[in-house]
Every structure is written in C-alpha cells, then in structure tokens.
Design an enzyme around this catalytic site. Structure first.
Site, PDB file in Angstrom:
ATOM      1  N   ILE A  11       0.822  -1.313  -0.096  1.00 44.89           N
ATOM      2  CA  ILE A  11      -0.012   0.050   0.034  1.00 44.89           C
ATOM      3  C   ILE A  11       0.825   1.426  -0.029  1.00 44.89           C
ATOM      4  O   ILE A  11       0.470   2.282  -0.465  1.00 44.89           O
ATOM      5  CB  ILE A  11      -0.955  -0.108   1.402  1.00 44.89           C
ATOM      6  CG1 ILE A  11      -2.083   0.919   0.921  1.00 44.89           C
ATOM      7  CG2 ILE A  11      -0.400   0.393   2.359  1.00 44.89           C
ATOM      8  CD1 ILE A  11      -3.269   0.819   1.883  1.00 44.89           C
ATOM      9  N   GLY A  32       2.973  -4.527  11.070  1.00 41.23           N
ATOM     10  CA  GLY A  32       1.925  -4.760   9.997  1.00 41.23           C
ATOM     11  C   GLY A  32       1.933  -3.494   9.091  1.00 41.23           C
ATOM     12  O   GLY A  32       2.900  -2.756   8.744  1.00 41.23           O
ATOM     13  N   VAL A  33       0.892  -3.204   8.585  1.00 38.85           N
ATOM     14  CA  VAL A  33       0.817  -2.238   7.324  1.00 38.85           C
ATOM     15  C   VAL A  33       0.823  -0.896   7.955  1.00 38.85           C
ATOM     16  O   VAL A  33       1.407   0.029   7.537  1.00 38.85           O
ATOM     17  CB  VAL A  33      -0.589  -2.377   6.908  1.00 38.85           C
ATOM     18  CG1 VAL A  33      -1.832  -1.873   7.552  1.00 38.85           C
ATOM     19  CG2 VAL A  33      -0.559  -1.588   5.469  1.00 38.85           C
ATOM     20  N   ASP A  34       0.372  -0.792   9.376  1.00 41.05           N
ATOM     21  CA  ASP A  34       0.624   0.632  10.047  1.00 41.05           C
ATOM     22  C   ASP A  34       2.071   0.832  10.041  1.00 41.05           C
ATOM     23  O   ASP A  34       2.652   1.899   9.860  1.00 41.05           O
ATOM     24  CB  ASP A  34       0.175   0.379  11.384  1.00 41.05           C
ATOM     25  CG  ASP A  34      -0.175   1.869  12.210  1.00 41.05           C
ATOM     26  OD1 ASP A  34      -0.074   1.730  13.460  1.00 41.05           O
ATOM     27  OD2 ASP A  34      -0.624   2.687  11.377  1.00 41.05           O
ATOM     28  N   THR A 120      -7.432  -7.900   9.377  1.00 42.76           N
ATOM     29  CA  THR A 120      -7.284  -9.236   9.042  1.00 42.76           C
ATOM     30  C   THR A 120      -5.907  -9.906   9.568  1.00 42.76           C
ATOM     31  O   THR A 120      -5.635 -10.984   9.195  1.00 42.76           O
ATOM     32  CB  THR A 120      -7.523  -9.293   7.587  1.00 42.76           C
ATOM     33  OG1 THR A 120      -6.610  -8.904   6.711  1.00 42.76           O
ATOM     34  CG2 THR A 120      -8.926  -9.207   7.277  1.00 42.76           C
ATOM     35  N   GLY A 121      -5.010  -9.074   9.981  1.00 43.81           N
ATOM     36  CA  GLY A 121      -3.637  -9.558  10.472  1.00 43.81           C
ATOM     37  C   GLY A 121      -3.723  -9.791  11.787  1.00 43.81           C
ATOM     38  O   GLY A 121      -4.294 -10.713  12.403  1.00 43.81           O
ATOM     39  N   VAL A 122      -2.959  -8.802  12.477  1.00 39.68           N
ATOM     40  CA  VAL A 122      -2.672  -9.081  13.895  1.00 39.68           C
ATOM     41  C   VAL A 122      -4.080  -9.123  14.800  1.00 39.68           C
ATOM     42  O   VAL A 122      -4.219 -10.038  15.783  1.00 39.68           O
ATOM     43  CB  VAL A 122      -1.913  -7.869  14.722  1.00 39.68           C
ATOM     44  CG1 VAL A 122      -2.054  -7.751  15.749  1.00 39.68           C
ATOM     45  CG2 VAL A 122      -0.278  -8.070  14.061  1.00 39.68           C
ATOM     46  N   TYR A 123      -5.065  -8.545  14.063  1.00 41.23           N
ATOM     47  CA  TYR A 123      -6.444  -8.509  14.924  1.00 41.23           C
ATOM     48  C   TYR A 123      -7.168  -9.519  14.457  1.00 41.23           C
ATOM     49  O   TYR A 123      -8.258  -9.818  15.157  1.00 41.23           O
ATOM     50  CB  TYR A 123      -7.242  -7.155  14.685  1.00 41.23           C
ATOM     51  CG  TYR A 123      -6.626  -6.000  15.299  1.00 41.23           C
ATOM     52  CD1 TYR A 123      -5.445  -6.280  16.329  1.00 41.23           C
ATOM     53  CD2 TYR A 123      -7.110  -4.862  15.257  1.00 41.23           C
ATOM     54  CE1 TYR A 123      -5.132  -5.199  16.988  1.00 41.23           C
ATOM     55  CE2 TYR A 123      -6.850  -3.748  16.114  1.00 41.23           C
ATOM     56  CZ  TYR A 123      -5.801  -3.809  16.887  1.00 41.23           C
ATOM     57  OH  TYR A 123      -5.341  -2.734  17.823  1.00 41.23           O
TER      58      TYR A 123
HETATM   59  N1  APR Z   1       0.557  -3.258   2.285  1.00 35.30           N
HETATM   60  C1  APR Z   1      -0.563  -3.693   2.403  1.00 35.30           C
HETATM   61  N2  APR Z   1      -1.079  -4.417   3.265  1.00 35.30           N
HETATM   62  C2  APR Z   1      -0.227  -4.968   4.166  1.00 35.30           C
HETATM   63  C3  APR Z   1       1.074  -4.317   4.177  1.00 35.30           C
HETATM   64  C4  APR Z   1       1.631  -3.441   3.145  1.00 35.30           C
HETATM   65  N3  APR Z   1       2.721  -3.076   3.280  1.00 35.30           N
HETATM   66  N4  APR Z   1       1.515  -5.017   5.393  1.00 35.30           N
HETATM   67  C5  APR Z   1       0.739  -5.929   6.154  1.00 35.30           C
HETATM   68  N5  APR Z   1      -0.364  -5.748   5.171  1.00 35.30           N
HETATM   69  C6  APR Z   1      -1.826  -6.542   5.335  1.00 35.30           C
HETATM   70  C7  APR Z   1      -1.467  -7.856   6.253  1.00 35.30           C
HETATM   71  O1  APR Z   1      -1.188  -8.842   5.284  1.00 35.30           O
HETATM   72  C8  APR Z   1      -3.156  -7.749   6.516  1.00 35.30           C
HETATM   73  O2  APR Z   1      -3.768  -8.704   5.612  1.00 35.30           O
HETATM   74  O3  APR Z   1      -2.412  -5.628   6.016  1.00 35.30           O
HETATM   75  C9  APR Z   1      -3.830  -6.280   6.666  1.00 35.30           C
HETATM   76  C10 APR Z   1      -3.912  -5.904   7.931  1.00 35.30           C
HETATM   77  O4  APR Z   1      -2.934  -6.552   8.692  1.00 35.30           O
HETATM   78  P1  APR Z   1      -2.031  -5.551  10.142  1.00 35.30           P
HETATM   79  O5  APR Z   1      -1.443  -4.609   9.710  1.00 35.30           O
HETATM   80  O6  APR Z   1      -1.746  -6.709  11.192  1.00 35.30           O
HETATM   81  O7  APR Z   1      -3.519  -4.980  10.627  1.00 35.30           O
HETATM   82  P2  APR Z   1      -4.729  -5.269  11.839  1.00 35.30           P
HETATM   83  O8  APR Z   1      -4.852  -6.799  11.578  1.00 35.30           O
HETATM   84  O9  APR Z   1      -5.800  -4.314  11.579  1.00 35.30           O
HETATM   85  O10 APR Z   1      -3.958  -5.130  13.282  1.00 35.30           O
HETATM   86  C11 APR Z   1      -3.730  -3.677  13.606  1.00 35.30           C
HETATM   87  O11 APR Z   1      -1.593  -4.140  14.419  1.00 35.30           O
HETATM   88  O12 APR Z   1       0.313  -2.980  13.430  1.00 35.30           O
HETATM   89  C12 APR Z   1      -0.677  -3.100  14.657  1.00 35.30           C
HETATM   90  O13 APR Z   1      -0.724  -0.843  15.354  1.00 35.30           O
HETATM   91  C13 APR Z   1      -1.529  -1.776  14.628  1.00 35.30           C
HETATM   92  O14 APR Z   1      -2.217  -2.395  16.677  1.00 35.30           O
HETATM   93  C14 APR Z   1      -2.809  -2.403  15.267  1.00 35.30           C
HETATM   94  C15 APR Z   1      -2.847  -3.790  14.874  1.00 35.30           C
END
Ligand code: APR
Length: 167
Positions: A11, A32-34, A120-123
């Site tokens: 992204i 993750g993406v954040d 859909t990642g960590v959460y």
């Molecule tokens: N570009 C696009 N998508 C990405 C990228 C990227 N660079 N990196 C990770 N992702 C995808 C992951 O594979 C997943 O499908 O983003 C989606 C969301 O995953 P997370 O980033 O783990 O977010 P989430 O599940 O919402 O958890 C949020 O994680 O990083 C911490 O501060 C954040 O506490 C919050 C939690």
C-alpha cells in the site's frame, strides 16, 4: 458509487490521494501495514496521529501524508476490531471502519483511496468475512470518492477480495 479495484501489492506504493492505515487507538504506529506506512511517511505521522488520539475502534481520522510520495496527500487512520469469535460486534465495528474512512476521505476531498485488509492481520478477523464487509460497505456508503483500491498483501486475501467484488 466508487469504482473498486482489487490489487496485490504494498500500500505504500499506491498512487492515490489517500491511503488508509490500520492503527491502534494511540495512532503512534505499530507493526504490519501501520508500521510500513509510518516507516515511509516518517516520524511526523506519529506526531500528527498522537495529537488526534485516542481513536475509537471503528472510527477514522485523517492526517497529512508527510514523506509518502505524491500524489498521496492524506493518511486516514482507522482502528479495526480485535476478532474475539464474532459475538462482540466485530462485524459492525469493521463496517464502521470502512464507512468512517470514506466519510473522512470526503472531508479531505480525496477522490481516490487505497485500503488494506483492515483487521485481518494481527487482529485476526477472518479474511473471507472481512472481504465481504469491505465490498458491501464501500458499495453502500454515499461518498464522493471515485476510485477505491483494495490492496492485498498476499494471494489469499487478494482472491477473497476479488471474489467478494465479483459476487
Ligand atoms: N501493504 C498492504 N497490506 C499490508 C502491508 C502492506 N505494506 N503490510 C501488511 N499488510 C496486510 C496484512 O497482510 C493484513 O492482510 O494488512 C492487513 C492488516 O494486517 P495488520 O497490519 O496486522 O493490521 P490489523 O490486523 O488491523 O492489526 C492492527 O496491528 O500493527 C498493529 O498498530 C497496529 O495495533 C494495530 C494492529
């Protein structure tokens, strides 16, 4: 109703007016993406985000995009629900993330927006159900946004989003 494009990629490489990051309520950045977006946008993103914190689950706020490459001008920070089995309003909260992010995009007059697969990642939100919520909410939300790009980071998520978009 915006055109919805499903793509596989990073992204932080998207050429849109605004990208959505999935934060925690502190808006200080995380993994993750954040983490990827904060690394690319630079430390001012966390400064701007924390000035607007806390951000409630299901809500969204916008900050400038700082060091992210043009044309990205805004980062929309939304906080997804932690999946706890589905009985705690997680689906409604995820729906709210997409709806509020589009409302905030309208406030900053962004006409193209890229979303990751929120929560859909960590959460741990089940990606198939999340994909359906993403597509149905984007289609149901009145917005001036013309183009939405759903950016998957892996093939499985991409295929689930594409299937939901074609349903
Ligand atoms: N570009 C696009 N998508 C990405 C990228 C990227 N660079 N990196 C990770 N992702 C995808 C992951 O594979 C997943 O499908 O983003 C989606 C969301 O995953 P997370 O980033 O783990 O977010 P989430 O599940 O919402 O958890 C949020 O994680 O990083 C911490 O501060 C954040 O506490 C919050 C939690």
């Amino acid at each position: 109703m915006p055109v919805i494009e499903v793509v596989l990629g990073d992204i932080t490489s998207e050429d849109v007016d605004a990208i959505v990051t999935v934060a925690n309520e502190s808006l200080l950045g995380g993994g993750g993406v954040d983490g990827a977006i904060h690394r690319t946008a630079g430390p001012r993103l966390a400064e701007a985000g924390s000035a607007l914190a806390p951000c409630a689950t299901g809500d969204a706020v916008a900050t400038p995009a700082f060091d992210l490459n043009p044309p990205v001008r805004h980062v929309i920070h939304t906080v997804g629900p932690v999946w706890e089995g589905g009985g705690y309003g997680e689906a409604d909260l995820l729906t709210s993330c997409y709806r509020r992010s589009l409302e905030v995009a309208d406030e900053v007059e962004a006409r193209s927006v890229a979303f990751p697969a929120i929560a859909t990642g960590v959460y741990g939100f089940p990606p198939a159900q999340a994909a359906k919520i993403a597509i149905s909410t984007i289609r149901a939300t009145p917005t001036e946004v013309e183009r939405v790009r759903l950016v998957a980071f892996d093939e499985e998520t991409h295929d689930l989003l594409a299937a939901a978009a074609q349903a």
